[in-house]
Scaffold this active site. Structure first.
Site, PDB file in Angstrom:
ATOM      1  N   SER A  60       0.881  -1.360   0.072  1.00 34.37           N
ATOM      2  CA  SER A  60      -0.169  -0.001   0.003  1.00 34.37           C
ATOM      3  C   SER A  60       0.748   1.175   0.039  1.00 34.37           C
ATOM      4  CB  SER A  60      -0.928   0.019   1.081  1.00 34.37           C
ATOM      5  OG  SER A  60      -2.164  -0.872   0.821  1.00 34.37           O
ATOM      6  N   LYS A  63       0.306   3.767  -2.815  1.00 32.81           N
ATOM      7  CA  LYS A  63      -0.750   4.931  -2.554  1.00 32.81           C
ATOM      8  C   LYS A  63      -0.101   6.341  -2.681  1.00 32.81           C
ATOM      9  CE  LYS A  63      -4.205   1.707  -1.114  1.00 32.81           C
ATOM     10  NZ  LYS A  63      -4.317   0.768  -0.037  1.00 32.81           N
ATOM     11  N   SER A 120      -6.299   3.689   3.968  1.00 33.18           N
ATOM     12  CA  SER A 120      -5.650   2.959   3.030  1.00 33.18           C
ATOM     13  C   SER A 120      -6.592   2.059   2.330  1.00 33.18           C
ATOM     14  CB  SER A 120      -4.529   1.979   3.408  1.00 33.18           C
ATOM     15  OG  SER A 120      -3.520   1.384   2.592  1.00 33.18           O
ATOM     16  N   LYS A 222       3.239   6.977   4.667  1.00 28.42           N
ATOM     17  CA  LYS A 222       2.322   5.788   4.390  1.00 28.42           C
ATOM     18  C   LYS A 222       2.723   4.541   4.684  1.00 28.42           C
ATOM     19  CE  LYS A 222      -1.430   4.342   2.587  1.00 28.42           C
ATOM     20  NZ  LYS A 222      -1.424   3.076   3.357  1.00 28.42           N
TER      21      LYS A 222
END
Length: 420
Positions: A60, A63, A120, A222
């Protein structure tokens, strides 16, 4: 007089260490399957690098590129923060982390970014891709075009959320380049990188990046996890006007990745472990990429030995402690491009401290948000289940958020400066 064979022996030894480290990434020993990188955000100077140019599944952390691509579209005036997007059937079907909105739900770019970075949400990532890129493939092409322009030579993006895909890869080096670009190209939108929590109705969702609430000065960015990648994080923090970016890929759990990222940041801020004998590593873009397949950590991360099921928010600690530097097969030190040692075992994370209230998010247009209907008090008395209708994805709020009518007002989420 030095022995004439010593330089040659030293060179052979260094080659052996380098080869051992590369073998270590594909060996059964979990201690070798990790990448770390610490850089100065302003200059790109590398302060610490370990397996930083080895290809990796980003999960993730992908992202961040979804965010970058979206902000570029806004910068180019192709969309605004108030642009409304619609959740498609394909987006609503995404798993496992999601907002859970029904097909046809509308959400602004501003709210989508907040949901993307905090929750997320994979359904929101696909909503962004399909609405702004025409399709997942079309948006991936935009992501890859941005990656090439930034010099991310080891990255290839297949989707906007980082769910498993064979050719969906990056590296600590490339992710650091991307993190710097987000900071330097979009300073006005920096608050999106450090939203501590969001509120949708009565539902509060906290950021998976636990450093935001536990490490002084943390201000981004992130986390990510899939079985093949292990636990990843791109983290940033600022002290005395100096911002550092730490990247850890392949950790054992969410708790471990946060601790290791904090150790890297702490070492950078206090200059502990500086070694004048180690030559400068230059800037992150000058690190030489390694041509190899990414390690697959599925067995190590998702095997039956885990005490808790692996997931993005797994805070399980490692069963065995590791030294600050890993070892190569045969007991020798693994190859580590390093001019800065992380604090060996130094615990630098404090207890969670909630300093910033959640940012309210909503569906619908900015000037006419969807109402989140609460069950009437008397309904609870007549029928207990009425408080939570079947299929409801988000508990209700008593009031709707105050409408925002201009794109200018939407440029930043409401985040206190206490996060800096």
């Amino acid at each position: 007089m030095p022995h004439p064979s010593r330089p040659r022996r030293l060179s052979l030894a260094l080659l052996g260490i380098f080869a051992g480290a590369l073998l270590g990434l594909t060996s059964a020993g979990r201690a070798h399957a990790e990448a770390q990188l610490l850089i100065d955000a302003a200059t790109g100077k590398v302060l610490h690098a370990e397996n930083a140019t080895y290809p990796w599944y980003p999960a993730s952390v992908t992202k961040l590129m979804t965010l970058y691509t979206t902000l570029r579209l806004i910068q180019d005036k192709k969309i605004t923060f108030d642009t409304v997007m619609t959740v498609t059937k394909n987006a609503a079907a995404q798993q496992p982390t999601k907002m859970g909105f029904k097909v046809g739900t509308q959400v602004t770019v501003d709210n989508a970014i907040k949901m993307l970075m905090v929750k997320s949400a994979n359904d929101i990532a696909v909503t962004i891709a399909e609405n702004l890129g025409g399709s997942i493939e079309g948006f991936a092409d935009m992501m890859n075009a941005n990656a090439r322009r930034l010099g991310m030579t080891q990255s290839n993006f297949v989707n906007p959320n980082g769910l498993p895909a064979e050719n969906h890869v990056s590296s600590a080096r490339d992710l650091a380049i991307l993190a710097r670009a987000l900071i330097n190209e979009f300073p006005q939108d920096d608050a999106y990188l450090h939203v501590h929590a969001i509120r949708y109705g009565n539902r509060i969702m906290r950021n998976y990046n636990s450093l935001l609430d536990r490490y002084p000065g943390a201000d981004g960015m992130k986390t990510g996890f899939i079985c093949a990648s292990g636990y990843n994080v791109v983290a940033s923090a600022t002290r005395n006007g100096r911002r550092l970016i730490a990247i850890v890929l392949g950790s054992y759990s969410g708790a471990t990745r946060a601790q290791k990222a904090a150790q890297l940041l702490e070492s950078g801020f206090d200059n502990s472990g500086l070694n004048w004998l180690t030559p400068s590593l230059g800037t992150v873009d000058k690190l030489a990429p390694i041509d190899a397949p990414p390690p697959n950590l599925r067995d190590e991360m998702c095997g039956g030995h885990r005490r808790k099921p692996p997931s993005e928010d797994n805070q399980e600690e490692e069963v065995t402690s590791e030294a600050a530097t890993s070892t190569a097969p045969g007991g020798g030190p693994a190859f580590m491009l390093s001019s800065l040692k992380p604090g060996a075992g130094k615990f630098v994370l404090g207890p969670p401290v909630e300093t910033v209230p959640p940012v309210t998010v909503f569906t619908g247009p900015a000037n006419h948000p969807d109402p989140v209907v609460a069950a009437a008090p008397h309904a609870k008395k007549k029928k207990k289940v009425a408080a939570k209708p079947a299929g409801e994805t988000a508990p209700a709020a008593a009031t709707s958020p105050k409408p925002k009518t201009t794109a200018k007002k939407q440029t930043k989420p409401k985040v206190s400066s206490a996060t800096q």
